[in-house]
Design a protein around this motif. Structure first.
Motif, short mmCIF file in Angstrom:
data_model
loop_
_atom_site.label_atom_id
_atom_site.label_comp_id
_atom_site.label_asym_id
_atom_site.label_seq_id
_atom_site.Cartn_x
_atom_site.Cartn_y
_atom_site.Cartn_z
N THR A 164 0.87 3.80 -3.17
CA THR A 164 0.46 5.18 -2.89
C THR A 164 1.53 6.15 -3.35
N THR A 198 0.82 -1.22 0.00
CA THR A 198 0.00 0.00 0.00
C THR A 198 0.85 1.27 0.00
N PRO A 199 1.87 1.39 0.87
CA PRO A 199 2.70 2.61 0.78
C PRO A 199 3.44 2.73 -0.55
N LEU A 233 -0.45 8.79 4.61
CA LEU A 233 -0.87 7.40 4.81
C LEU A 233 -0.16 6.79 6.02
N SER A 244 -1.93 5.84 9.49
CA SER A 244 -1.93 4.42 9.86
C SER A 244 -1.33 4.20 11.23
#
Length: 102
Positions: free
Chosen positions: A15, A11-12, A27, A31
């Protein structure tokens, strides 16, 4: 366990590729803050449910709680069933998520 772990790791990266550095910063900060709050909340609430059941078990049968075997105790056992995974697995697992995200 592979899909959740892959989601946390990729995800990072995705992104950053699609939205840039500022989005990755937001993010990760979001998180980490959410994970810390959730881990503390789950650990504390799981311990509270466990302590409530123990408190009811120590009560005498003449008290309002009626001790072991009462309907109040049965409800506390159900709550403790929910609380055990909270304090034993979910809270500590979020610590791992925080480490992976950082």
């Amino acid at each position: 366990m592979v899909p959740p772990g892959a989601m946390v790791i990729f995800t990072p990266l995705l992104t950053g590729i699609f939205f840039g550095v500022n989005a990755v910063s937001g993010l990760l900060v979001g998180s980490l803050i959410a994970s810390v709050q959730l881990a503390i909340s789950m650990s504390n609430s799981g311990g509270a449910w466990d302590n409530a059941k123990k408190y009811i078990e120590k009560a005498s049968p003449d008290s309002d709680l009626k001790g072991k075997g009462s309907d109040v105790h049965k409800a506390a056992v159900v709550g403790d069933t929910v609380g055990d995974p909270f304090k034993d697995t979910s809270g500590p697992a979020l610590n791992i998520v925080m480490k992976l995200m950082a």
